[in-house]
Design a protein around this motif. Structure first.
Motif, short mmCIF file in Angstrom:
data_model
loop_
_atom_site.label_atom_id
_atom_site.label_comp_id
_atom_site.label_asym_id
_atom_site.label_seq_id
_atom_site.Cartn_x
_atom_site.Cartn_y
_atom_site.Cartn_z
N ARG A 42 21.01 -15.94 -21.48
CA ARG A 42 22.27 -15.39 -21.99
C ARG A 42 23.22 -16.55 -22.26
N LEU A 43 23.78 -16.58 -23.44
CA LEU A 43 24.71 -17.66 -23.77
C LEU A 43 25.81 -17.72 -22.71
N PRO A 44 25.97 -18.83 -22.01
CA PRO A 44 26.98 -18.87 -20.95
C PRO A 44 28.41 -18.93 -21.50
N ILE B 43 25.42 -13.78 -30.60
CA ILE B 43 25.13 -12.53 -29.88
C ILE B 43 24.83 -11.40 -30.86
N ARG B 44 25.65 -11.29 -31.89
CA ARG B 44 25.43 -10.23 -32.90
C ARG B 44 24.08 -10.40 -33.60
N ASP B 45 23.76 -11.64 -33.93
CA ASP B 45 22.51 -11.90 -34.65
C ASP B 45 21.30 -11.98 -33.72
N ARG B 46 21.55 -11.82 -32.43
CA ARG B 46 20.49 -11.90 -31.42
C ARG B 46 19.71 -13.20 -31.53
N LYS B 47 20.45 -14.26 -31.78
CA LYS B 47 19.82 -15.57 -31.92
C LYS B 47 20.12 -16.42 -30.69
N TYR C 222 23.95 -7.60 -26.24
CA TYR C 222 24.06 -7.48 -27.68
C TYR C 222 25.23 -6.59 -28.07
N ASP C 223 25.83 -5.90 -27.10
CA ASP C 223 26.98 -5.06 -27.38
C ASP C 223 28.23 -5.93 -27.25
N VAL C 224 28.88 -6.20 -28.39
CA VAL C 224 30.00 -7.14 -28.35
C VAL C 224 31.26 -6.53 -27.72
N TYR C 225 31.21 -5.27 -27.32
CA TYR C 225 32.35 -4.69 -26.60
C TYR C 225 32.13 -4.68 -25.09
#
Ligand code: ZN
Length: 276
Positions: A31-33, A81-85, A224-227
């Motif tokens: 997970r991106l820190p 996160i949105r692009d799941r990259k 992946y949920d940006v909220y």
């Protein structure tokens, strides 16, 4: 001779498969820190988890700078996160909550020195109050090109307990005030004390926010949920370089989830529940 060659091939295939599987497993729990700080000041209260000293903060920022970490703005973090990259190795983002005046006095000069992008979430009702930053300081940082100012609601209430009108007021009200004062779009909200549910997320969306930030990492969240973006709390324990290294590794949430899942049955690791 034939047998030996066959054995070697089997070992080779097994080895390569293991490496591939390990890589896939590690990537799936990465997970991106997004680091979460609060107060950067001096305290005599050793139990205060929300405050770290300016020296420790400077040491951590220097570490990121000297070790080639890419500290990205939240906008960039959200695009991954949105692009799941998965971002390149050594990518982190930094946030600071609440808008204490020590952010301006101690953190801002350090962030400027190392040119580290940071987002500060402001509680608009507390601006100009004792212990918090004033509008002049907030505006100066917002215009620096280093600090991104975003919303931490109007008065830092537990949002899930509010009625619809008050919830709307907390979310829309703070966005409006910040936009008027700073002359820029306020894109993100940070939920006070990490409190949110589906209704709060929907209200944040309707208020025009593009993402919502929480605090405590839960179990294996999807990210992946940006909220409901989770962050990694940097408390005084992160003064230990090993702890800090784990927190910026991208695997801290996985380690925490694994620890909490197994804390009551440390000798039954193989019986790990598969529910998610
Ligand atoms: Zn807060």
């Amino acid at each position: 001779m034939r047998l030996s060659k066959k054995t070697l091939i089997i070992i080779g295939v097994f080895f390569i498969s293991s490496i591939i599987l390990l890589k896939i497993s590690l990537d799936s729990v990465y997970r991106l820190p997004i680091l979460m700080y609060h107060s950067i000041d001096y305290t005599t209260d050793k139990k205060n988890k929300m405050m770290i000293s300016p020296e420790v903060f400077a040491k951590q920022m220097r570490y990121l700078h000297d070790h080639g970490y890419n500290v990205i703005p939240l906008e960039k973090a959200l695009s991954y996160i949105r692009d799941r990259k998965k971002p390149p190795a050594k990518t982190v983002a930094i946030t600071i909550d609440d808008g204490y005046d020590d952010n301006y006095v101690y953190a801002y000069p350090i962030l400027k020195e190392y040119h580290i992008s940071t987002t500060i979430f402001i509680i608009t009702d507390l601006v100009n109050k004792e212990g918090f930053m004033n509008w002049k300081q907030i505006k100066e940082m917002s215009e620096s090109g280093i600090i991104d100012i975003e919303s931490h609601t109007k008065s830092h209430l537990w949002l899930t307990g509010l009625n619809d009108d008050d919830l709307k007021d907390q979310l829309q009200g703070s966005k409006k005030i910040l936009e008027e004062k700073l002359g820029k779009e306020i894109k993100y909200v940070c939920y006070p004390m990490g409190g949110f549910d589906e209704r709060v997320k929907q209200a944040a969306r309707e208020a025009g926010y593009r993402a919502g930030f929480a605090t405590k990492p839960r179990r294996m969240f999807t990210m992946y949920d940006v909220y409901e973006i989770k962050r990694v709390r940097i408390s005084p324990t992160a003064d230990n370089p090993l702890v800090f290294a784990i927190k910026i590794s991208g695997y801290h949430s996985f380690i925490r989830a694994f620890q909490s899942e197994h804390k009551d049955r440390p000798y039954l690791l193989w019986k790990r529940k598969r529910s998610s």
